[in-house]
Design a protein around this motif. Structure first.
Motif, PDB file in Angstrom:
ATOM      1  N   ASP A   1     -54.481 114.807 -55.347  1.00 51.99           N
ATOM      2  CA  ASP A   1     -54.069 113.421 -55.546  1.00 51.99           C
ATOM      3  C   ASP A   1     -54.180 112.568 -54.284  1.00 51.99           C
ATOM      4  O   ASP A   1     -53.745 111.424 -54.265  1.00 51.99           O
ATOM      5  N   GLY A   2     -54.744 113.141 -53.222  1.00 50.95           N
ATOM      6  CA  GLY A   2     -54.917 112.379 -51.996  1.00 50.95           C
ATOM      7  C   GLY A   2     -53.708 112.357 -51.086  1.00 50.95           C
ATOM      8  O   GLY A   2     -53.739 111.713 -50.042  1.00 50.95           O
ATOM      9  N   THR A   3     -52.654 113.070 -51.465  1.00 55.14           N
ATOM     10  CA  THR A   3     -51.444 113.121 -50.634  1.00 55.14           C
ATOM     11  C   THR A   3     -51.041 114.574 -50.427  1.00 55.14           C
ATOM     12  O   THR A   3     -50.487 115.198 -51.335  1.00 55.14           O
ATOM     13  N   PRO A   4     -51.312 115.135 -49.254  1.00 55.30           N
ATOM     14  CA  PRO A   4     -50.871 116.499 -48.963  1.00 55.30           C
ATOM     15  C   PRO A   4     -49.377 116.539 -48.673  1.00 55.30           C
ATOM     16  O   PRO A   4     -48.701 115.508 -48.721  1.00 55.30           O
ATOM     17  N   ASN A   5     -48.867 117.723 -48.394  1.00 55.71           N
ATOM     18  CA  ASN A   5     -47.471 117.830 -47.958  1.00 55.71           C
ATOM     19  C   ASN A   5     -47.355 117.231 -46.562  1.00 55.71           C
ATOM     20  O   ASN A   5     -47.859 117.796 -45.589  1.00 55.71           O
ATOM     21  N   LEU A   6     -46.701 116.077 -46.463  1.00 57.91           N
ATOM     22  CA  LEU A   6     -46.563 115.411 -45.177  1.00 57.91           C
ATOM     23  C   LEU A   6     -45.454 116.068 -44.356  1.00 57.91           C
ATOM     24  O   LEU A   6     -44.661 116.855 -44.859  1.00 57.91           O
ATOM     25  N   ARG A   7     -45.408 115.725 -43.079  1.00 57.82           N
ATOM     26  CA  ARG A   7     -44.480 116.381 -42.163  1.00 57.82           C
ATOM     27  C   ARG A   7     -43.022 116.032 -42.425  1.00 57.82           C
ATOM     28  O   ARG A   7     -42.124 116.811 -42.098  1.00 57.82           O
ATOM     29  N   ALA A   8     -42.779 114.863 -42.986  1.00 61.17           N
ATOM     30  CA  ALA A   8     -41.404 114.434 -43.247  1.00 61.17           C
ATOM     31  C   ALA A   8     -41.381 113.544 -44.481  1.00 61.17           C
ATOM     32  O   ALA A   8     -42.351 112.834 -44.778  1.00 61.17           O
ATOM     33  N   TYR A   9     -40.261 113.593 -45.198  1.00 62.65           N
ATOM     34  CA  TYR A   9     -40.129 112.768 -46.400  1.00 62.65           C
ATOM     35  C   TYR A   9     -40.285 111.291 -46.081  1.00 62.65           C
ATOM     36  O   TYR A   9     -40.838 110.521 -46.865  1.00 62.65           O
ATOM     37  N   SER A  10     -39.823 110.898 -44.902  1.00 62.93           N
ATOM     38  CA  SER A  10     -39.870 109.490 -44.513  1.00 62.93           C
ATOM     39  C   SER A  10     -41.291 108.981 -44.284  1.00 62.93           C
ATOM     40  O   SER A  10     -41.498 107.767 -44.178  1.00 62.93           O
TER      41      SER A  10
END
Length: 243
Positions: A158-167
């Motif tokens: 979907d073009g969004t990997p697991n980012l480093r922080a929720y923020s």
């Protein structure tokens, strides 16, 4: 349970010495390896050997997988996760390598690479080498496909990997969406940095942007600085500064 077993196996692989011959393959085939700082070289080599021994490499179309193929492809994969960790590749089981472009049922023409839902990456060895030989053209098949694997790590392309922080998700979504739609509209700044193929969907946009981030960082920083900053925050690299 599975995570514990995986970590145990990785620690065992990490204790094995790095094969000296592999350094020759890296020096000959992987230009970015020669630019790694002394502080990054050892972590890079550690992750590379674990990836190379952990994943199954399968030759297809008559290709026999050699240590050179295993090492060079592993290097391209590890570049993306050097500051993230190998856990981003936990879903990846195998790398299938054809000698050149290959065909996929229901697809017209030759294919250079593909990432599958079920844990496989398929690559053309010829295309992998071509991407490494031209490190500034913004096209690198292996980088593109391994970016898809990172994207899929959270369960979807979907073009969004697991980012480093929720923020980080709000800014990521806003920046990626803005430049994705501008690329679809054919706006000049985006087309100077990104291949048109990135306008196909959000997943392809992330993969194309990743190629440009590593191969055309200065152009991206100049033309689309907010996009550059989001990718820098995610990958932990600052390639425009040489780090």
């Amino acid at each position: 349970m599975f995570s514990f077993i995986r970590q145990f196996r990785r620690r065992r692989l990490l204790r094995r010495p790095f094969p000296e011959a592999w350094l020759g393959y890296l020096d000959a085939r992987v230009p970015f390896f020669r630019t790694l700082s002394p502080e990054l070289r050892q972590p890079f080599l550690d992750k590379l050997k674990v990836f190379a021994w952990e994943k199954e490499f399968i030759g297809a179309g008559g290709l026999e997988v050699t240590d050179e193929i295993r090492v060079v492809i592993s290097a391209t994969a590890v570049q993306l996760v050097l500051h993230l960790g190998l856990s981003y590749y936990d879903r990846l089981r195998e790398v299938i390598v054809y000698p050149s472009a290959f065909r996929i049922p229901d697809r017209t023409g030759g294919v250079l690479g593909e990432a599958k839902n079920w844990g496989s990456v398929i690559l053309s060895w010829e295309s992998v080498l071509a991407g490494l030989r031209n490190p500034g053209d913004g096209h690198d098949t292996a980088t593109h496909e391994f970016a898809h694997v990172l994207d899929r790590a959270d369960g979807a392309f979907d073009g969004t990997p697991n980012l480093r922080a929720y923020s980080h998700y709000r800014a990521w979504s806003a920046v990626m969406s803005e430049h994705f739609h501008k690329l679809q509209q054919g706006q000049r700044r985006e087309r100077q940095v990104l291949d048109d193929y990135g306008g196909l969907n959000e997943a392809e946009f992330f993969a194309v942007a990743t190629e440009s981030f590593f191969e055309k960082p200065r152009q991206m920083q100049e033309k689309t600085p907010d996009l550059y900053e989001e990718l820098k925050r995610f990958y932990g690299w600052d390639p425009a500064a040489g780090t």
